[in-house]
Design an enzyme around this catalytic site. Sequence first.
Site, PDB file in Angstrom:
ATOM      1  N   ASP A  66      -7.447  -3.744  -4.963  1.00 44.15           N
ATOM      2  CA  ASP A  66      -6.995  -2.877  -3.719  1.00 44.15           C
ATOM      3  C   ASP A  66      -5.541  -2.301  -5.271  1.00 44.15           C
ATOM      4  O   ASP A  66      -4.805  -1.084  -4.689  1.00 44.15           O
ATOM      5  CB  ASP A  66      -7.156  -2.508  -2.027  1.00 44.15           C
ATOM      6  CG  ASP A  66      -7.597  -3.131  -2.117  1.00 44.15           C
ATOM      7  OD1 ASP A  66      -8.420  -4.475  -2.601  1.00 44.15           O
ATOM      8  OD2 ASP A  66      -8.245  -2.365  -0.913  1.00 44.15           O
ATOM      9  N   ASP A  98       0.537  -0.891   0.244  1.00 45.70           N
ATOM     10  CA  ASP A  98       0.327   0.032  -0.125  1.00 45.70           C
ATOM     11  C   ASP A  98       0.900   1.326  -0.500  1.00 45.70           C
ATOM     12  O   ASP A  98       0.410   2.210   0.372  1.00 45.70           O
ATOM     13  CB  ASP A  98      -1.521   0.303   1.402  1.00 45.70           C
ATOM     14  CG  ASP A  98      -2.349  -1.015   0.937  1.00 45.70           C
ATOM     15  OD1 ASP A  98      -2.383  -0.503  -0.247  1.00 45.70           O
ATOM     16  OD2 ASP A  98      -2.486  -1.771   2.293  1.00 45.70           O
TER      17      ASP A  98
END
Length: 422
Positions: free
Chosen positions: A202, A144
């Site tokens: 994601d 991330d």
Amino acid sequence: MKKRLLLLAASAALLFTGCRKETDPSYGWVRKGIETATAQLLRTSGEVAHTGMLPRSIWVGYDMDLLCAQLERDPATFKDSLRVMPVEKLGERRLCHIYDWTSGFYPGTLWYLYKLTGHPELLRYAIHFTNLLYPVREYTGTHDLGFMINCSFGNAARLAPHDSIAPILVQTADNLIARFDPQIGCIRSWDFGWWNFPVIIDNMMNLDLLFEASRITGNPRYREVGIRHALVTMEHHFRPDHSSYHVVSYHNDGTVEAQETHQGKNHESSWARGQAWALYGYVSCYQETGNPAFLKKAEAIARFIMERVTTEDRIPYWDYDAPDTPETPRDASAASVTASALIQLSTLVSNGEPYLTYAETLLKNLSGPGYLARPGENQGFILMHSTGSLPNGSEIDTPLNYADYYYLEALKRYMDLKGLTI
């Protein structure tokens, strides 16, 4: 660190000379959203800046009957998945450390709002919270990194360019592509769980950092990894109706081990934010590469979203296959991401009006009393009614920092497209 901060402040200060005036009263909802955001973020920043932490959400619990009804499962199935919420903190603002996957959203939100308003205190706080994340440039424990660094330092670089920021972005991109497996063709997502090589949808959102690193360095390697990841994801993450699985895990030879929806109603359901991540990711990939396959996929995902939503205000339930009931939680974060992506998509096709109109509807409703917080309430967050991970009993019907981030990004994109100023 101090020298870098001062340089950033000096370059940013050159961008703005003060607030401008909006003249068209039909866009009063835009002004309302920005005024509310300004009041909320100034309050929150003043209360949190001394902690070294960043706002994430509000601590909330869960109702077991609601979880069972939403997921159509027996309570026994949750015994190993529910997250323990600290009872003494329920209702309080939830803060996160710099290594939390959401840490980049709050400083990024401040940068967007400063760009829109020119408020000097927002600049000061944007710099402060961005600089907290400086150590993340050395972090290798997550995929991330795009969320964490591109939304914070990346926005700082775009709004206040300075050569001290580029090395941070490149170092972080190096850590991200270190998670790339050329045999599989993807960047590894999680380092936990039973999966051999899990990749979540994601991860499409972290590719912008790689494209930026290629622009900075002139090295095509970052870009090539991003494109390969997007192509492999397009091949294995989607069902025939263009809805997306949340997780695809691969064997070492690149064949698929499993396709699941970890944060959705069930493995074959369409988790709302996952569809939004997919849409946004492929819009960005097309904008960066011009590959028509990415545009085709983005438009197919957009049609799926626009056809599947069942709520009157178009703010989706937390999963597109969730029960259509008054108790079913909405996800304003999915709506915000979708709105921002659709605005961008509308500029890339010959007839983008349907996408822009749908995005405008989402933004107007998010800017209304059903979702836009009253100044001084909602623990300083802008939007209400988002859902993090319902199957885990985590962040259900609560504000989320990434809902606020993409809401302001969407507002900025909308205002730029319409030529609006405030």
